[in-house]
Design an enzyme around this catalytic site. Structure first.
Site, short mmCIF file in Angstrom:
data_model
loop_
_atom_site.label_atom_id
_atom_site.label_comp_id
_atom_site.label_asym_id
_atom_site.label_seq_id
_atom_site.Cartn_x
_atom_site.Cartn_y
_atom_site.Cartn_z
N ASP A 196 0.83 -1.20 0.00
CA ASP A 196 0.00 0.00 0.00
C ASP A 196 0.87 1.26 0.00
OD1 ASP A 196 -2.80 1.05 0.41
OD2 ASP A 196 -1.87 1.95 2.17
N GLU A 214 1.69 -0.54 -4.98
CA GLU A 214 0.75 0.51 -5.37
C GLU A 214 1.60 1.77 -5.56
OE1 GLU A 214 -3.15 3.05 -3.95
OE2 GLU A 214 -1.59 2.54 -2.53
C1 GLC Z 1 -4.19 3.12 -0.67
C2 GLC Z 1 -5.43 2.28 -0.57
C3 GLC Z 1 -6.57 3.15 -0.13
C4 GLC Z 1 -6.23 3.76 1.21
C5 GLC Z 1 -4.89 4.46 1.19
C6 GLC Z 1 -4.38 4.73 2.57
O1 GLC Z 1 -4.30 4.08 -1.65
O2 GLC Z 1 -5.66 1.61 -1.78
O3 GLC Z 1 -7.77 2.45 -0.07
O4 GLC Z 1 -7.22 4.67 1.57
O5 GLC Z 1 -3.90 3.68 0.57
O6 GLC Z 1 -3.95 3.54 3.16
#
Ligand code: GLC
Ligand code: CA
Length: 542
Positions: free
Chosen positions: A202, A262
């Site tokens: 994440d 991500e």
């Molecule tokens: C990422 C997740 C999202 C979350 C954010 C903070 O972007 O995909 O859902 O709100 O991180 O952890």
């Protein structure tokens, strides 16, 4: 091949609280997932990516983690986790868990210890505390605006403020701190020892920050001339050191654990996350953000293939996830629609053309599944679910809603619990009402409604994934010039074994080249490919 199953996998994202609820409390849980493994097996996916299931107050849907090495009691126990994993593995499905290293929740024992220990303590060193400005520290250390729109600093009452790039309940860790680094390695080993096959990382771009004084203003942070890799808060070069340590842990297992980042970064920065000595793979969000347009798709596919070949990674293709408007709705909206405004109108203005949206969504999915690399599917897209754009105010959960003072609706509309049956208090999701209200029209899209209908989107996904498995070869792919067209509306590419995918982005039918039709996203007749349709061909004998 077993070491690198992830290079060409179909991965299905489960947002656990909205997948299946085994005990009827309205919240999806791990035993619910176990009870629905058959659905995943019938779909034919290679792996599941499980969004956070750790103990959490759900300030941000579970991305506010209280304890990285346990299961939320609302979702089950570690024993339930083991059982779920065993059921997935028995069905030939790998398991990728979500890891949230940028921030914990404010209920994490380290954060509570930091508050108790006071300014200047080693406990506060694990997070990012700074003195406030003004005579008594009553001013925030900077004017930064967080990802959810609000301020990034929260005062704790003794002159110190802590940094949170997301919600106030999500304090950012200090990745310059050795204990933080060591603790995450321990977490990676904890789940790897339990048998998980990989990790989704994440906000992989934000861990390392340059917090040296004086802190810049938001305007300075936004300056366009920042040298890539040196931004104070995002995509810093030093992240490679963190991920090299992680890679060493992953590679100490047999088979090595995979990871996917991500990383919302420009394509030319992505190799820092995807190279073999880093995380290995990253989401490519370019198609998810692209218009329905052959030239746009072609440019993105060509660029990522080139970059991934150069970095030794494999490509990833994504149209939806738990953070964005479901792509059936997106493709049904006129180009250039302001999505935030559209949600504000309850999905009414403009009204999406959902038939067109579904036609394009199916065509795009078939196109993605023919590409070399991994395709990430988001739960419910196999049912053709549109966004639920009219969730009542009182039911909204996304922290964005409250932080924006009710102005930005947020991401709840793609997180509504799945309909499994056409009837029941939550369409078979559980024995009682679901934690987010489901609209009545979910009945027509339920798994049970679609399962035996050969024309349904669910049947289409099953058939497409099966055909992909049969045809899949080496990763190479050639983008060929499209037959009977100048390339503006048709995108055609082929694998060395002759497996050819052709997508007509236009609205007029085009001539199909010779070949046997394996599958199409909509009806194909008289050797013609209708508009907004994808077809797969093989050599006539193939
Ligand atoms: C990422 C997740 C999202 C979350 C954010 C903070 O972007 O995909 O859902 O709100 O991180 O952890
Ligand atoms: Ca439950």
């Amino acid at each position: 091949m077993s070491d690198s199953w992830w290079r060409q996998a179909v991965v299905y994202q489960i947002y656990p609280r909205s997948f299946a609820d085994a005990n009827g409390d309205g919240i999806g849980d791990l035993r619910g997932i176990t009870s629905r493994v058959e659905h995943l097996r019938d779909l034919g996916v290679d792996a599941v990516w499980l969004s956070p299931f750790y103990p959490s107050a759900l300030a941000d849907g579970g991305y506010d983690v209280d304890d990285y090495r346990d299961v939320d009691p609302k979702l089950g126990t570690l024993a339930d986790f083991d059982e779920m994993q065993a059921a997935l593995h028995a069905a030939g499905i790998k398991l990728i868990v979500d890891i949230v290293p940028n921030h914990s929740s404010n209920r994490h024992e380290w954060f509570r210890a930091a508050l108790a220990a006071g300014p200047g303590s080693p406990e506060r060193e694990r997070y990012v505390f700074r003195r406030g400005g003004g005579p008594n520290g009553e001013e925030p250390p900077s004017d930064w605006v967080g990802y959810f729109g609000g301020p990034t600093w929260e005062p704790v009452g003794d002159g110190d403020w802590y940094l949170h790039l997301f919600a106030p309940e999500q304090p950012d860790f200090n990745w310059a701190n050795d204990e933080v680094r060591a603790d995450f390695l321990r977490t990676l080993r904890f789940w790897s020892d339990r048998g998980v096959d990989g990790f989704r990382v994440d906000v992989a771009t934000a861990l390392v920050k340059d917090m040296s004084l004086p802190l810049p203003t938001q305007a300075e942070l936004d300056a366009e001339d920042v040298v890539p890799g040196t931004h104070r808060l995002h995509d810093r070069d030093e992240l490679s050191e963190v991920y090299a340590e992680w890679r060493a842990v992953f590679d100490s297992y047999d088979p090595p654990r995979m990871a996917v980042a991500e990383a919302w970064v420009p394509a030319d920065r992505i190799k820092r996350y995807t190279s073999p000595d880093s995380l290995g793979q990253a989401f490519n969000f370019d198609l998810l953000q692209a218009q329905w347009d052959a030239a746009a798709f072609r440019a993105i596919i060509e660029e990522h293939r080139r970059l991934d070949l150069a970095s030794g990674s494999s490509s990833t293709w994504v149209l939806s996830n738990h953070d964005v408007i479901r792509h059936r709705s997106r493709y049904g909206l006129p180009p250039g629609t302001d999505e935030t405004a559209w949600l504000r109108s309850g999905g009414q203005d403009p009204a999406p053309d959902l038939e067109r949206g579904l036609r394009r969504a199916r065509a795009a999915t078939l196109l993605l599944l023919a590409l070399p690399g991994s395709t990430y599917l988001y739960q419910g897209e196999e049912l053709g679910l549109p966004e639920v754009a009219d969730i009542p105010v009182g039911a909204r959960q996304d922290p964005v809603w409250a932080i924006s003072g009710g102005d930005v609706k947020g991401r709840d509309g793609c997180r509504v619990p799945l309909p499994w049956e056409a009837t029941g208090p939550s369409f078979g999701f559980g024995a009682g009402p679901a934690h987010l209200p489901q609209p009545g029209w979910f009945a027509g899209l339920a798994v049970a409604t679609q399962s035996d209908d050969e024309e349904s989107t669910l049947s289409f996904y099953r058939e497409a994934i099966r055909a992909r498995r049969r045809l899949q070869t080496a990763e190479s792919v050639e983008i060929t010039d499209s037959a009977g067209d100048d390339g503006d509306t048709v995108l055609q590419f082929a694998r060395p074994n002759g497996w050819t995918s052709i997508t007509n982005f236009g609205t007029e039918a085009v001539e199909l080249p010779a070949g046997r039709v394996v599958i199409s996203s909509g009806p194909v007749e008289d050797g013609k490919l209708p508009g907004e349709t994808t077809v797969w061909l093989v050599a006539a004998e193939g």
